[in-house]
Enzyme design. Structure first.
Site, mmCIF file in Angstrom:
data_model
loop_
_atom_site.group_PDB
_atom_site.id
_atom_site.type_symbol
_atom_site.label_atom_id
_atom_site.label_comp_id
_atom_site.label_asym_id
_atom_site.label_seq_id
_atom_site.Cartn_x
_atom_site.Cartn_y
_atom_site.Cartn_z
ATOM 1 N N TYR A 64 34.769 28.042 41.348
ATOM 2 C CA TYR A 64 36.209 27.872 41.498
ATOM 3 C C TYR A 64 36.572 26.231 41.837
ATOM 4 C CZ TYR A 64 36.542 32.677 42.739
ATOM 5 O OH TYR A 64 36.408 34.130 42.707
ATOM 6 N N SER A 69 42.277 40.271 43.768
ATOM 7 C CA SER A 69 43.674 40.042 43.038
ATOM 8 C C SER A 69 44.437 41.237 43.580
ATOM 9 C CB SER A 69 43.477 39.981 41.696
ATOM 10 O OG SER A 69 43.250 39.066 41.091
ATOM 11 N N GLY A 99 48.131 43.663 36.275
ATOM 12 C CA GLY A 99 47.535 43.248 35.018
ATOM 13 C C GLY A 99 46.213 42.567 35.579
ATOM 14 N N PHE A 116 53.141 41.155 41.920
ATOM 15 C CA PHE A 116 54.066 42.237 41.664
ATOM 16 C C PHE A 116 55.184 42.297 42.731
ATOM 17 C CE2 PHE A 116 50.469 44.278 44.372
ATOM 18 C CZ PHE A 116 51.157 44.869 45.176
ATOM 19 N N LEU A 132 47.207 41.547 45.063
ATOM 20 C CA LEU A 132 48.834 41.558 44.934
ATOM 21 C C LEU A 132 49.065 41.096 43.486
ATOM 22 C CD1 LEU A 132 49.751 39.629 48.283
ATOM 23 C CD2 LEU A 132 49.541 42.057 48.015
#
Length: 305
Positions: A52, A215, A220, A226, A217
């Site tokens: 990261y 992930s 894909g 979203f 929220l």
């Protein structure tokens, strides 16, 4: 905030984890403020990875925590290793070197939980076992787990690794529901009935492995949130309705939807804003009904048999 025993290991962490993937964008003062906001909201667990920000996320977190009133022993720090530039690497040499680098950047003597990041098909299980033995014996790693692994991969590791695998990070959220789709569509011809992950949810429940959704929220594969996305109008309207009734934001309800599952999932929420941390932490205080859970699942575009 609620707290859970991660993988039955005795390691106690907050029901919501703060993901630190993007904190390299922040100054040391801003990260210190983020850590403080998390502590105030009851979040005690922080998720990292050696890749990261090219290591900068761990670097700035370590510096900020060292000057923060929040004590190292009062938080749970986990990090991940195994992703390199263009390939994956679960060799004993890389695992050991990655942990040493993370400890240096995080300014700590140990990480509470080390996860193998993405499956390495060239993995030699005995090498992983040797690296884990060395790191745990030396006190540099207290618990171990994996990320993005299916049941067969977990069984392969568990046949060689002496330490319990206490956690598995898997993508899951209202716009990425593969973790539950096949279980809801058993013996149907629906696309959702295809088992793509080997029954990871049920496997982890059977073996006491805590699933950490990532992930949460996004739709894909990290394609964007979203929330407010016009392609998810029905879902956003449903989240707004439930939120109005619960006195919560749609984002908080979306995280509460994950927490409602009896598998006691431990979602990782990634944000760099203190106010957002406080907002999402409130999800642990919301209890959705069974009817509401399924209504939100359908509003996300899923159908039931």
């Amino acid at each position: 905030m609620r707290y859970i025993d991660i993988g039955g290991s005795g390691l106690r962490g907050s029901a919501v984890i703060l993901g630190c993937m993007r904190i390299d964008q922040l100054s040391e003062d801003e990260v210190a403020g983020l850590i403080g906001a998390a502590a105030d909201a009851g979040i005690t667990m922080f998720d990292h990875a050696d890749i990261y920000g090219g290591g900068q996320c761990e670097e700035v977190f370590g510096a900020a925590l060292a000057r923060s009133p929040v004590r190292r022993e009062d938080v749970v720090v986990q990090t991940k290793c195994g992703i390199r530039s263009g390939f994956f690497d679960f060799s004993a040499e890389h695992i050991r070197a990655s942990v040493e680098g993370s400890l240096r950047r995080l300014r700590t003597d140990y990480v509470d939980l080390l996860l193998l990041h993405r499956p390495d098909t060239l993995m030699e299980p005995d090498e992983v076992a040797a690296a884990f033995d060395d790191l745990v014996t030396a006190g540099k790693v207290r618990h171990v787990g994996v990320s993005n692994q299916n049941p067969a991969q977990l069984d392969l590791l568990r046949a060689h690794v002496r330490q319990p695998l206490v956690a598995n990070q898997l993508q899951f959220g209202l716009a990425h529901t593969l973790l539950v789709d096949s279980g809801l569509n058993v013996n149907t011809g629906f696309d959702g009935g295809v088992v793509r992950d080997g029954g990871a949810l049920e496997y982890c429940r059977l073996h006491g492995i805590t699933i950490q959704p990532w992930s949460v929220l996004q739709h894909g594969h990290i394609a964007g949130t979203f929330l407010t996305n016009p392609d998810y109008q029905e879902l956003n309207e449903a989240l707004a309705t439930v939120g109005a009734e619960a006195g919560a934001t749609p984002a908080t309800v979306a995280v509460a939807w994950i927490l409602r599952h009896p598998a006691r999932l431990q979602p990782v929420v990634g944000t760099t804003k203190p106010a957002r941390v406080a907002e999402l932490a409130l999800a642990a205080d919301i209890e959705l009904s069974r009817e509401t859970w399924y209504a939100l699942y359908r509003a996300a575009g899923n159908r039931l048999p």
